[in-house]
Write a protein that holds these residues in place. Structure first.
Motif, PDB file in Angstrom:
ATOM      1  N   ALA A 105       0.857  -1.182   0.000  1.00 44.96           N
ATOM      2  CA  ALA A 105       0.000   0.000   0.000  1.00 44.96           C
ATOM      3  C   ALA A 105       0.892   1.230   0.000  1.00 44.96           C
ATOM      4  O   ALA A 105       1.787   1.358   0.834  1.00 44.96           O
ATOM      5  N   ALA A 106       0.655   2.133  -0.940  1.00 40.53           N
ATOM      6  CA  ALA A 106       1.443   3.364  -1.024  1.00 40.53           C
ATOM      7  C   ALA A 106       0.954   4.363   0.027  1.00 40.53           C
ATOM      8  O   ALA A 106      -0.245   4.469   0.287  1.00 40.53           O
ATOM      9  N   PHE A 107       1.906   5.079   0.646  1.00 39.42           N
ATOM     10  CA  PHE A 107       1.529   6.078   1.643  1.00 39.42           C
ATOM     11  C   PHE A 107       2.516   7.223   1.659  1.00 39.42           C
ATOM     12  O   PHE A 107       3.643   7.112   1.175  1.00 39.42           O
ATOM     13  N   SER A 108       2.076   8.342   2.231  1.00 37.67           N
ATOM     14  CA  SER A 108       2.976   9.463   2.518  1.00 37.67           C
ATOM     15  C   SER A 108       2.465  10.170   3.768  1.00 37.67           C
ATOM     16  O   SER A 108       1.260  10.246   4.005  1.00 37.67           O
ATOM     17  N   ILE A 109       3.419  10.646   4.558  1.00 41.01           N
ATOM     18  CA  ILE A 109       3.117  11.382   5.780  1.00 41.01           C
ATOM     19  C   ILE A 109       3.984  12.636   5.773  1.00 41.01           C
ATOM     20  O   ILE A 109       5.191  12.554   5.541  1.00 41.01           O
ATOM     21  N   PRO A 135      -0.684 -11.342   7.929  1.00 38.02           N
ATOM     22  CA  PRO A 135      -0.537 -11.931   9.266  1.00 38.02           C
ATOM     23  C   PRO A 135       0.814 -12.607   9.483  1.00 38.02           C
ATOM     24  O   PRO A 135       1.352 -12.568  10.582  1.00 38.02           O
ATOM     25  N   ASP A 136       1.391 -13.182   8.438  1.00 41.15           N
ATOM     26  CA  ASP A 136       2.657 -13.915   8.587  1.00 41.15           C
ATOM     27  C   ASP A 136       3.882 -13.119   8.156  1.00 41.15           C
ATOM     28  O   ASP A 136       5.007 -13.551   8.375  1.00 41.15           O
ATOM     29  N   ALA A 137       3.693 -11.955   7.538  1.00 39.08           N
ATOM     30  CA  ALA A 137       4.834 -11.178   7.043  1.00 39.08           C
ATOM     31  C   ALA A 137       4.451  -9.706   6.911  1.00 39.08           C
ATOM     32  O   ALA A 137       3.353  -9.385   6.475  1.00 39.08           O
ATOM     33  N   GLN A 138       5.400  -8.847   7.295  1.00 41.59           N
ATOM     34  CA  GLN A 138       5.204  -7.405   7.162  1.00 41.59           C
ATOM     35  C   GLN A 138       6.442  -6.831   6.482  1.00 41.59           C
ATOM     36  O   GLN A 138       7.541  -7.356   6.645  1.00 41.59           O
ATOM     37  N   ALA A 139       6.241  -5.753   5.730  1.00 41.49           N
ATOM     38  CA  ALA A 139       7.372  -5.127   5.045  1.00 41.49           C
ATOM     39  C   ALA A 139       7.102  -3.636   4.876  1.00 41.49           C
ATOM     40  O   ALA A 139       5.942  -3.210   4.820  1.00 41.49           O
ATOM     41  N   ALA A 140       8.173  -2.856   4.804  1.00 41.92           N
ATOM     42  CA  ALA A 140       8.056  -1.420   4.556  1.00 41.92           C
ATOM     43  C   ALA A 140       9.262  -0.964   3.751  1.00 41.92           C
ATOM     44  O   ALA A 140      10.393  -1.357   4.032  1.00 41.92           O
ATOM     45  N   LYS A 141       9.002  -0.187   2.727  1.00 40.27           N
ATOM     46  CA  LYS A 141      10.050   0.496   1.964  1.00 40.27           C
ATOM     47  C   LYS A 141       9.764   1.984   2.110  1.00 40.27           C
ATOM     48  O   LYS A 141       8.730   2.468   1.660  1.00 40.27           O
ATOM     49  N   LEU A 142      10.687   2.686   2.767  1.00 41.23           N
ATOM     50  CA  LEU A 142      10.464   4.078   3.122  1.00 41.23           C
ATOM     51  C   LEU A 142      11.541   4.985   2.551  1.00 41.23           C
ATOM     52  O   LEU A 142      12.706   4.609   2.485  1.00 41.23           O
ATOM     53  N   ALA A 153      16.896   6.040   3.076  1.00 40.84           N
ATOM     54  CA  ALA A 153      15.951   5.040   2.567  1.00 40.84           C
ATOM     55  C   ALA A 153      16.053   3.818   3.475  1.00 40.84           C
ATOM     56  O   ALA A 153      17.149   3.422   3.872  1.00 40.84           O
ATOM     57  N   VAL A 154      14.905   3.249   3.801  1.00 41.20           N
ATOM     58  CA  VAL A 154      14.860   2.073   4.677  1.00 41.20           C
ATOM     59  C   VAL A 154      14.008   1.005   3.994  1.00 41.20           C
ATOM     60  O   VAL A 154      12.907   1.290   3.528  1.00 41.20           O
ATOM     61  N   ASP A 155      14.549  -0.200   3.939  1.00 41.21           N
ATOM     62  CA  ASP A 155      13.821  -1.348   3.404  1.00 41.21           C
ATOM     63  C   ASP A 155      13.841  -2.406   4.501  1.00 41.21           C
ATOM     64  O   ASP A 155      14.901  -2.921   4.854  1.00 41.21           O
ATOM     65  N   ALA A 156      12.677  -2.700   5.070  1.00 40.07           N
ATOM     66  CA  ALA A 156      12.601  -3.621   6.211  1.00 40.07           C
ATOM     67  C   ALA A 156      11.514  -4.660   5.979  1.00 40.07           C
ATOM     68  O   ALA A 156      10.492  -4.380   5.354  1.00 40.07           O
ATOM     69  N   ALA A 157      11.750  -5.861   6.499  1.00 45.80           N
ATOM     70  CA  ALA A 157      10.753  -6.925   6.386  1.00 45.80           C
ATOM     71  C   ALA A 157      10.899  -7.878   7.559  1.00 45.80           C
ATOM     72  O   ALA A 157      11.986  -8.055   8.100  1.00 45.80           O
ATOM     73  N   SER A 158       9.795  -8.484   7.929  1.00 42.56           N
ATOM     74  CA  SER A 158       9.769  -9.490   8.984  1.00 42.56           C
ATOM     75  C   SER A 158       8.768 -10.555   8.574  1.00 42.56           C
ATOM     76  O   SER A 158       7.710 -10.243   8.030  1.00 42.56           O
ATOM     77  N   GLU A 159       9.130 -11.811   8.840  1.00 40.97           N
ATOM     78  CA  GLU A 159       8.209 -12.897   8.510  1.00 40.97           C
ATOM     79  C   GLU A 159       8.425 -14.064   9.457  1.00 40.97           C
ATOM     80  O   GLU A 159       9.443 -14.136  10.148  1.00 40.97           O
ATOM     81  N   ILE A 160       7.456 -14.945   9.483  1.00 43.33           N
ATOM     82  CA  ILE A 160       7.579 -16.140  10.305  1.00 43.33           C
ATOM     83  C   ILE A 160       8.677 -17.017   9.711  1.00 43.33           C
ATOM     84  O   ILE A 160       8.715 -17.267   8.508  1.00 43.33           O
ATOM     85  N   ASN A 161       9.584 -17.461  10.567  1.00 46.88           N
ATOM     86  CA  ASN A 161      10.680 -18.321  10.132  1.00 46.88           C
ATOM     87  C   ASN A 161      10.218 -19.774  10.227  1.00 46.88           C
ATOM     88  O   ASN A 161       9.751 -20.199  11.284  1.00 46.88           O
ATOM     89  N   PRO A 162      10.347 -20.546   9.154  1.00 48.03           N
ATOM     90  CA  PRO A 162       9.913 -21.950   9.202  1.00 48.03           C
ATOM     91  C   PRO A 162      10.615 -22.761  10.296  1.00 48.03           C
ATOM     92  O   PRO A 162      10.065 -23.744  10.795  1.00 48.03           O
ATOM     93  N   ALA A 163      11.807 -22.341  10.704  1.00 48.13           N
ATOM     94  CA  ALA A 163      12.545 -23.046  11.757  1.00 48.13           C
ATOM     95  C   ALA A 163      12.087 -22.622  13.152  1.00 48.13           C
ATOM     96  O   ALA A 163      12.571 -23.146  14.147  1.00 48.13           O
ATOM     97  N   GLY A 164      11.161 -21.652  13.223  1.00 47.58           N
ATOM     98  CA  GLY A 164      10.667 -21.154  14.507  1.00 47.58           C
ATOM     99  C   GLY A 164      10.992 -19.692  14.688  1.00 47.58           C
ATOM    100  O   GLY A 164      11.982 -19.186  14.156  1.00 47.58           O
ATOM    101  N   GLY A 165      10.145 -18.995  15.388  1.00 45.26           N
ATOM    102  CA  GLY A 165      10.351 -17.564  15.626  1.00 45.26           C
ATOM    103  C   GLY A 165      10.076 -16.743  14.385  1.00 45.26           C
ATOM    104  O   GLY A 165       9.297 -17.123  13.524  1.00 45.26           O
TER     105      GLY A 165
END
Length: 185
Positions: A95-99, A120-127, A159-171
């Motif tokens: 989703a594109a955004f600006s603040i 629900p299983d992964a989030q990401a942001a490119k700022l 510039a920031v490129d960040a992502a988080s997701e469920i790891n198949p090995a846990g956590g």
């Protein structure tokens, strides 16, 4: 279950948040005292949510902090924001955004723009973050003793490129890349 909203427009809201000397927050007649985190699992997954367009125009946020001595710190920020195509769902795309924020005495303007993905299983942001007219102003009260800020017209971009997701090995796994950092006065 899902919630779909076509268009949300919020015009000229005013919010004041106060932090008392004991660290509790007061906003809109509600007092929140921070508590230690619990380890209770969520009762059920949240519903899918989609908002086609969101606009925040002419918002004003005032922060008053009584934990800083000898005088409370008061900061006001004027905020505008837009977001298109936001979804929190298993198949959500970006989703594109600006603040845009202006905080008199602290910063002339900061713009944060890019896209976010919320599944629900992964989030990401490119700022992309660009700020002009940075100075300590009333925020200088948060600096530790012996540290002063001499900024007169600070400028910042990154510039920031960040992502988080469920790891198949846990956590969870996370990735953060910071590029193009430029800070000057």
């Amino acid at each position: 279950d899902s919630i779909h909203v076509a268009d949300v427009r919020i015009t000229k809201p005013r919010v004041t948040v106060v932090r008392d000397k004991d660290g509790a927050f007061l906003a809109g007649g509600v007092r929140y005292t921070p508590q230690p985190p619990t380890t209770q699992p969520a009762s059920s997954p949240p519903p899918a949510i989609a908002v086609a367009k969101l606009a925040l125009e002419g918002a004003s946020l005032t922060w008053i902090d009584h934990t800083i001595a000898p005088e409370p710190v008061q900061l006001t920020a004027n905020v505008g924001a837009r977001m298109d195509g936001f979804a929190f769902a298993p198949d959500a795309g970006p989703a594109a955004f600006s603040i845009d924020v202006n905080a008199p005495g602290v910063l002339e303007k900061i713009t944060i723009a890019g896209d976010v993905t919320a599944r629900p299983d992964a989030q990401a942001a490119k700022l992309r973050i660009n700020a002009t007219g940075l100075r300590a102003g009333p925020a200088a009260a948060y600096l530790p003793p012996g540290i002063t800020a001499e900024l007169k017209d600070g400028r910042f971009q990154v510039a920031v490129d960040a992502a988080s997701e469920i790891n198949p090995a846990g956590g969870r796994s996370a990735r953060v890349a910071v590029t193009g950092l430029d800070f000057r006065d």
